[in-house]
Design a protein around this motif. Structure first.
Motif, short mmCIF file in Angstrom:
data_model
loop_
_atom_site.label_atom_id
_atom_site.label_comp_id
_atom_site.label_asym_id
_atom_site.label_seq_id
_atom_site.Cartn_x
_atom_site.Cartn_y
_atom_site.Cartn_z
N THR A 13 0.90 -1.36 -0.24
CA THR A 13 0.31 -0.01 0.22
C THR A 13 0.96 1.01 0.19
O THR A 13 0.54 2.53 -0.63
CB THR A 13 -1.26 -0.27 0.81
N ALA A 14 2.14 1.33 0.78
CA ALA A 14 2.72 2.20 0.54
C ALA A 14 3.34 2.73 -0.91
O ALA A 14 3.86 4.07 -1.52
CB ALA A 14 4.45 2.06 1.41
N SER A 15 3.34 1.61 -1.95
CA SER A 15 3.57 2.45 -3.14
C SER A 15 2.13 2.42 -4.48
O SER A 15 2.44 2.38 -5.13
CB SER A 15 4.11 0.46 -3.86
N THR A 16 1.18 2.00 -3.73
CA THR A 16 0.22 2.49 -4.07
C THR A 16 -0.57 3.34 -3.99
O THR A 16 -0.80 3.74 -2.67
CB THR A 16 -1.55 1.71 -4.26
N PRO A 17 -0.94 5.01 -5.36
CA PRO A 17 -1.26 5.88 -5.58
C PRO A 17 -2.62 6.42 -4.66
O PRO A 17 -3.24 5.02 -4.46
CB PRO A 17 -1.27 6.93 -6.39
N ALA A 18 -2.71 6.87 -3.53
CA ALA A 18 -3.91 7.11 -2.83
C ALA A 18 -4.93 7.53 -4.31
O ALA A 18 -5.01 8.03 -5.00
CB ALA A 18 -4.29 7.67 -2.08
N ALA A 19 -6.65 6.88 -3.78
CA ALA A 19 -7.21 7.75 -4.77
C ALA A 19 -8.07 8.23 -4.37
O ALA A 19 -8.97 7.88 -3.44
CB ALA A 19 -8.16 5.99 -5.36
N SER A 20 -9.67 9.25 -4.58
CA SER A 20 -10.48 9.90 -3.99
C SER A 20 -11.69 10.24 -5.39
O SER A 20 -11.34 10.64 -6.22
CB SER A 20 -9.51 11.62 -3.97
N ARG A 21 -12.78 9.96 -4.99
CA ARG A 21 -14.17 10.49 -5.60
C ARG A 21 -13.95 11.91 -5.63
O ARG A 21 -13.54 12.93 -4.96
CB ARG A 21 -15.48 10.40 -4.15
N LEU A 22 -14.31 12.43 -7.37
CA LEU A 22 -14.52 13.75 -7.91
C LEU A 22 -15.58 14.10 -7.51
O LEU A 22 -16.51 13.35 -8.15
CB LEU A 22 -13.69 13.82 -9.02
N THR A 23 -15.28 15.05 -7.60
CA THR A 23 -16.33 16.17 -6.92
C THR A 23 -16.72 17.54 -7.70
O THR A 23 -17.61 18.46 -8.04
CB THR A 23 -17.59 16.83 -5.47
#
Length: 134
Positions: free
Chosen positions: A10-20
């Motif tokens: 998980t340290a090498s995985t970019p975080a994803a977020s919901r776009l609003t």
């Protein structure tokens, strides 16, 4: 150093977020169109203002978009969820990619059904970007 293999992953995985924000969604739709055009899934005739034309992709207005970005805000990848509606069936259902017995179950539980779609990763993005978008 990460304590567990999961922490290392998980340290090498970019975080994803919901776009609003509409501009963020537009940027995500443009990345989706650009990658799909580069891969030959769509042609220039299928684009309008840098996004896939709504005549080709009627699910765009019904979708919830997610993005993975760098720390400085560069867009690395996009995906979306398309919620099932009786008026606008999911692409996999509309194109006959799901067995009729499963499609019947989906129709019975439509409120909790969505399709993951439009996965597009920018050239040069970290290899694990797709993982964060699922």
């Amino acid at each position: 150093m990460p304590a567990t293999p999961f922490e290392a992953l998980t340290a090498s995985t970019p975080a994803a977020s919901r776009l609003t924000h509409p501009q963020s969604i537009l940027a995500a739709r443009r990345l989706h169109a650009s990658v799909y055009q580069q891969l030959g899934y769509i042609g220039t005739q299928d684009l309008s203002d840098g996004v896939i034309d709504v005549a080709i992709d009627p699910w765009a207005p019904l979708s919830t978009y997610f993005a993975a970005s760098s720390d400085d805000g560069a867009l690395w990848g996009v995906s979306r969820l398309i919620r099932y509606t009786p008026e606008q069936r999911l692409p996999a259902l509309q194109h006959g990619l799901i067995a009729s017995s499963i499609a019947a179950l989906i129709a019975k539980d439509a409120d909790s059904t969505a399709e993951v779609s439009a996965l597009a990763i920018a050239p040069g993005a970290p290899r694990r970007t797709a993982v964060s978008l699922y």
